[in-house]
Design an enzyme around this catalytic site. Structure first.
Site, PDB file in Angstrom:
ATOM      1  N   TYR A 181       0.824  -1.216   0.000  1.00 53.25           N
ATOM      2  CA  TYR A 181       0.000   0.000   0.000  1.00 53.25           C
ATOM      3  C   TYR A 181       0.858   1.266   0.000  1.00 53.25           C
ATOM      4  O   TYR A 181       0.661   2.160  -0.813  1.00 53.25           O
ATOM      5  CB  TYR A 181      -0.974  -0.027   1.185  1.00 53.25           C
ATOM      6  CG  TYR A 181      -2.072  -1.006   0.914  1.00 53.25           C
ATOM      7  CD1 TYR A 181      -3.207  -0.621   0.220  1.00 53.25           C
ATOM      8  CD2 TYR A 181      -1.937  -2.352   1.265  1.00 53.25           C
ATOM      9  CE1 TYR A 181      -4.195  -1.538  -0.091  1.00 53.25           C
ATOM     10  CE2 TYR A 181      -2.907  -3.275   0.955  1.00 53.25           C
ATOM     11  CZ  TYR A 181      -4.036  -2.864   0.269  1.00 53.25           C
ATOM     12  OH  TYR A 181      -4.998  -3.775  -0.062  1.00 53.25           O
ATOM     13  N   VAL A 182       1.830   1.304   0.905  1.00 54.83           N
ATOM     14  CA  VAL A 182       2.646   2.519   1.009  1.00 54.83           C
ATOM     15  C   VAL A 182       3.568   2.666  -0.202  1.00 54.83           C
ATOM     16  O   VAL A 182       3.660   3.735  -0.812  1.00 54.83           O
ATOM     17  CB  VAL A 182       3.469   2.506   2.321  1.00 54.83           C
ATOM     18  CG1 VAL A 182       4.471   3.634   2.348  1.00 54.83           C
ATOM     19  CG2 VAL A 182       2.530   2.629   3.514  1.00 54.83           C
ATOM     20  N   LYS A 224       3.428  -8.786  -8.347  1.00 51.80           N
ATOM     21  CA  LYS A 224       3.258  -7.340  -8.130  1.00 51.80           C
ATOM     22  C   LYS A 224       4.131  -6.553  -9.109  1.00 51.80           C
ATOM     23  O   LYS A 224       3.713  -5.534  -9.660  1.00 51.80           O
ATOM     24  CB  LYS A 224       3.645  -6.962  -6.697  1.00 51.80           C
ATOM     25  CG  LYS A 224       2.645  -7.425  -5.670  1.00 51.80           C
ATOM     26  CD  LYS A 224       2.879  -6.726  -4.345  1.00 51.80           C
ATOM     27  CE  LYS A 224       1.846  -7.181  -3.333  1.00 51.80           C
ATOM     28  NZ  LYS A 224       1.859  -6.425  -2.112  1.00 51.80           N
ATOM     29  N   THR A 268       6.224  -4.185   8.180  1.00 51.92           N
ATOM     30  CA  THR A 268       6.788  -4.396   9.525  1.00 51.92           C
ATOM     31  C   THR A 268       5.669  -4.985  10.392  1.00 51.92           C
ATOM     32  O   THR A 268       5.128  -4.318  11.271  1.00 51.92           O
ATOM     33  CB  THR A 268       7.294  -3.076  10.152  1.00 51.92           C
ATOM     34  OG1 THR A 268       6.264  -2.078  10.020  1.00 51.92           O
ATOM     35  CG2 THR A 268       8.548  -2.581   9.496  1.00 51.92           C
ATOM     36  N   HIS A 315      -4.782   7.926  17.392  1.00 48.52           N
ATOM     37  CA  HIS A 315      -5.979   7.596  16.616  1.00 48.52           C
ATOM     38  C   HIS A 315      -6.709   6.415  17.268  1.00 48.52           C
ATOM     39  O   HIS A 315      -7.939   6.401  17.350  1.00 48.52           O
ATOM     40  CB  HIS A 315      -5.612   7.279  15.165  1.00 48.52           C
ATOM     41  CG  HIS A 315      -4.926   8.428  14.480  1.00 48.52           C
ATOM     42  ND1 HIS A 315      -4.201   8.294  13.327  1.00 48.52           N
ATOM     43  CD2 HIS A 315      -4.845   9.740  14.817  1.00 48.52           C
ATOM     44  CE1 HIS A 315      -3.698   9.469  12.990  1.00 48.52           C
ATOM     45  NE2 HIS A 315      -4.082  10.363  13.873  1.00 48.52           N
ATOM     46  N   CYS A 356     -12.566  18.563  39.574  1.00 48.73           N
ATOM     47  CA  CYS A 356     -13.508  18.026  38.575  1.00 48.73           C
ATOM     48  C   CYS A 356     -13.058  16.729  37.908  1.00 48.73           C
ATOM     49  O   CYS A 356     -13.790  15.741  37.925  1.00 48.73           O
ATOM     50  CB  CYS A 356     -13.791  19.076  37.505  1.00 48.73           C
ATOM     51  SG  CYS A 356     -14.562  20.538  38.176  1.00 48.73           S
TER      52      CYS A 356
HETATM   53  N1  LIG Z   1      -0.954   0.483   4.970  1.00 51.40           N
HETATM   54  C1  LIG Z   1      -0.981   1.709   5.423  1.00 51.40           C
HETATM   55  O1  LIG Z   1      -1.981   2.406   5.341  1.00 51.40           O
HETATM   56  C2  LIG Z   1       0.256   2.314   6.045  1.00 51.40           C
HETATM   57  C3  LIG Z   1       0.293   3.691   6.289  1.00 51.40           C
HETATM   58  C4  LIG Z   1       1.451   4.254   6.824  1.00 51.40           C
HETATM   59  C5  LIG Z   1       2.539   3.437   7.134  1.00 51.40           C
HETATM   60  N2  LIG Z   1       2.452   2.095   6.923  1.00 51.40           N
HETATM   61  C6  LIG Z   1       3.655   1.288   7.215  1.00 51.40           C
HETATM   62  O2  LIG Z   1       4.358   1.119   5.986  1.00 51.40           O
HETATM   63  C7  LIG Z   1       4.953  -0.181   5.918  1.00 51.40           C
HETATM   64  C8  LIG Z   1       4.428  -0.923   4.713  1.00 51.40           C
HETATM   65  O3  LIG Z   1       3.060  -1.145   4.858  1.00 51.40           O
HETATM   66  P1  LIG Z   1       2.162  -1.717   3.688  1.00 51.40           P
HETATM   67  O4  LIG Z   1       0.763  -1.745   4.185  1.00 51.40           O
HETATM   68  O5  LIG Z   1       2.461  -1.002   2.421  1.00 51.40           O
HETATM   69  O6  LIG Z   1       2.756  -3.212   3.600  1.00 51.40           O
HETATM   70  P2  LIG Z   1       2.361  -4.376   2.588  1.00 51.40           P
HETATM   71  O7  LIG Z   1       2.431  -5.647   3.332  1.00 51.40           O
HETATM   72  O8  LIG Z   1       1.109  -4.032   1.833  1.00 51.40           O
HETATM   73  O9  LIG Z   1       3.541  -4.324   1.516  1.00 51.40           O
HETATM   74  C9  LIG Z   1       4.839  -4.683   1.801  1.00 51.40           C
HETATM   75  C10 LIG Z   1       5.494  -5.115   0.487  1.00 51.40           C
HETATM   76  O10 LIG Z   1       6.878  -5.320   0.701  1.00 51.40           O
HETATM   77  C11 LIG Z   1       7.278  -6.409  -0.098  1.00 51.40           C
HETATM   78  N3  LIG Z   1       8.563  -6.926   0.368  1.00 51.40           N
HETATM   79  C12 LIG Z   1       8.826  -7.702   1.452  1.00 51.40           C
HETATM   80  N4  LIG Z   1      10.154  -7.986   1.507  1.00 51.40           N
HETATM   81  C13 LIG Z   1      10.735  -7.329   0.473  1.00 51.40           C
HETATM   82  C14 LIG Z   1      12.069  -7.218   0.007  1.00 51.40           C
HETATM   83  N5  LIG Z   1      13.075  -7.833   0.630  1.00 51.40           N
HETATM   84  N6  LIG Z   1      12.291  -6.476  -1.092  1.00 51.40           N
HETATM   85  C15 LIG Z   1      11.291  -5.874  -1.747  1.00 51.40           C
HETATM   86  N7  LIG Z   1       9.997  -5.947  -1.356  1.00 51.40           N
HETATM   87  C16 LIG Z   1       9.735  -6.684  -0.258  1.00 51.40           C
HETATM   88  C17 LIG Z   1       6.128  -7.390   0.019  1.00 51.40           C
HETATM   89  O11 LIG Z   1       6.149  -8.358  -1.031  1.00 51.40           O
HETATM   90  C18 LIG Z   1       4.938  -6.432  -0.070  1.00 51.40           C
HETATM   91  O12 LIG Z   1       4.535  -6.246  -1.421  1.00 51.40           O
HETATM   92  C19 LIG Z   1       4.653  -0.845   7.256  1.00 51.40           C
HETATM   93  O13 LIG Z   1       5.707  -0.574   8.150  1.00 51.40           O
HETATM   94  C20 LIG Z   1       3.394  -0.130   7.708  1.00 51.40           C
HETATM   95  O14 LIG Z   1       3.271  -0.169   9.121  1.00 51.40           O
HETATM   96  C21 LIG Z   1       1.349   1.521   6.376  1.00 51.40           C
END
Ligand SMILES: NC(=O)c1ccc[n+]([C@@H]2O[C@H](COP(=O)([O-])OP(=O)(O)OC[C@H]3O[C@@H](n4cnc5c(N)ncnc54)[C@H](O)[C@@H]3O)[C@@H](O)[C@H]2O)c1
Length: 441
Positions: free
Chosen positions: A12-13, A37, A88, A219, A270
């Protein structure tokens, strides 16, 4: 200026970051271990379902600005900087799983061995404070044989997007936070976010890492608070929506920075009484509201933290400045400062108290009754002479903000230990007049 960047992790990020950076005119290479992907993005389709992503990825692909690969080395060699956006997740025991981060750091480090020019590595994944500097940075140094700050730079740049509105959140963030050991390490990020609206904060890596956790924890607090309050309203036959609508319209005290600075425990006539009444009522209704129930125990723990700070000093004479729960009032009812003095007396400390607003002769009604019940001999501890109290004490507790920093600094001696419960003045921490400890900073 168009930059060339690689984005590790196309979740997603990472996908949103890659597509948005490409839409801003930069050359982007997405990297993922998942070939499906990579193929999806490389063929101009979005690896995730998210508003506007199909259009952005297609547009980036058409313009030749957005590519994807499983080849991490090529991605590093072809870019000026790498964004780390891998997952993570939680381990079974709740601990953060940093294995993906560590693997990517190793891959980037190995690639940097072959790179002649500099490189910036930017962590976007959510990691606990200290991770970037004590884990990611050394792993890259070790794998590359290069030195951080000289051959490559590391920064932390948290992401605040919400799934469902991720693209809009990315392009219009509440703020942009850039964390680095040195401002000169932020050159690539400054250029990248030059056009991004909202305030930009340049800060340390640890602060940047922690702001992300603070945001998510807050949040979660807000959702839980609203749900517990809603539950209570429902069982009291009160319209929860109407209550919250009016409550949130106050942006001075309710939805605002008020009450959100680290300081001493809450108190006064209070807050404790009303929290107690609400939680008692919830019990009568057989409702479990753990968050509301936790407020008073958590507040009491905070008073204990002050007692422990005093104990750590190994001194016996305690000068306590400010007895009421906040400056400008003589209301001692449920003052946590009174509780603290009482605890210290119970532990056998000698205590002298100064408070310019509190004079026993003037106390009346329930206020007088309270103090007579809690500390009947308070009269023998109270002094109106600040200089006298300060000269006497080995430890000086700043209990509320009634004392002026200038007045305090004039009388403090080098060997005295200051325990600040209210963050009286940041300058106190570093003015060197005595040793200083903040209760939660
Ligand atoms: N999802 C959210 O809304 C959001 C918002 C802000 C921050 N975050 C943080 O951002 C980080 C990522 O979240 P996400 O939801 O995008 O994760 P996700 O699980 O959707 O995506 C992670 C991606 O990393 C890839 N990956 C794993 N090992 C890898 C490697 N060695 N080399 C290349 N790619 C690899 C996976 O295949 C996967 O596609 C996390 O730490 C999360 O806490 C998430």
């Amino acid at each position: 200026m168009s930059l060339s960047i690689s984005v590790f992790g196309l979740g997603y990020v990472g996908s949103v970051s890659a597509a948005c950076f490409a839409s801003m005119g930069h050359q982007v290479i997405g990297v993922d271990v998942n070939p499906a992907k990579v193929e999806t993005m490389e063929s101009g389709r979005s690896p995730i379902i998210e508003a506007s992503m199909s259009e952005l990825v297609a547009e980036g692909h058409r313009a030749g600005r957005l590519h994807a690969t499983i080849d991490s080395t090529a991605a590093v060699l072809e870019s000026d900087g790498s964004f780390v956006c891998v997952g993570t997740p939680s381990l079974r025991n709740g601990k953060l799983d940093l294995s993906h981060i560590e693997k990517v750091a190793r891959e980037i480090g190995a690639a940097l061995k072959q790179k002649k020019s500099g490189h910036t590595i930017v962590l976007r994944s959510t990691v606990l404070p200290g991770t970037t500097e004590s884990m990611v940075l050394p792993v890259i140094e070790q794998a590359s044989g290069r030195r951080a700050g000289i051959d490559f730079t590391v920064a932390y740049n948290p992401e605040f997007m919400r799934e469902g509105s991720a693209v809009a959140d990315f392009l219009q963030p509440p703020y942009t936070i850039l964390g680095a050991q040195d401002a000169s390490h932020l050159a690539l990020l400054r250029e990248l976010y030059r056009q991004t609206p909202g305030k930009v904060f340049e800060t340390s890596v640890g602060v940047a890492e922690m702001v992300k956790y603070l945001s998510n924890a807050f949040h979660a607090v807000k959702v839980t608070f609203a749900n517990e309050v809603g539950t209570l309203c429902k069982h009291l036959g009160v319209d929860a929506q109407a209550v919250t609508e009016i409550f949130t319209s106050d942006t001075r005290l309710n939805v605002s920075p008020a009450y959100l600075s680290p300081g001493f425990a809450f108190g006064g006539s209070c807050l404790p009484k009303d929290v107690r009444a609400l939680t008692y009522k919830a019990k009568e209704l057989d409702l479990k509201l753990p968050m509301l129930e936790s407020l008073l125990p958590s507040n009491a723990e905070h008073v204990e933290r002050a007692v422990e700070a005093v104990m750590r000093t190994n001194k016996r004479k305690i000068a306590h400045l400010g007895l009421s729960f906040k400056a400008g009032t003589d209301d001692l009812r449920e003052s946590p400062q009174v509780q603290l003095v009482k605890r210290l007396l119970g532990e056998g400390y000698e205590v002298k108290v100064w408070d310019q607003d509190v004079s026993l002769g003037r106390l009346a009604g329930s206020n007088r009754q309270y103090i007579e019940e809690v500390i009947p001999h308070i009269g023998s501890l109270l002094s109106a002479d600040l200089e006298d109290v300060l000269n006497w004490g080995e430890v000086v507790i700043i209990g509320n903000k009634s004392v002026k920093k200038a007045e305090l600094s004039t009388h403090l001696r080098k060997e005295q230990i200051v325990i600040d419960l209210v963050n009286l003045d940041k300058a106190l921490r570093s003015d060197g007049t005595s040793s200083y400890e903040g209760i939660c900073w």
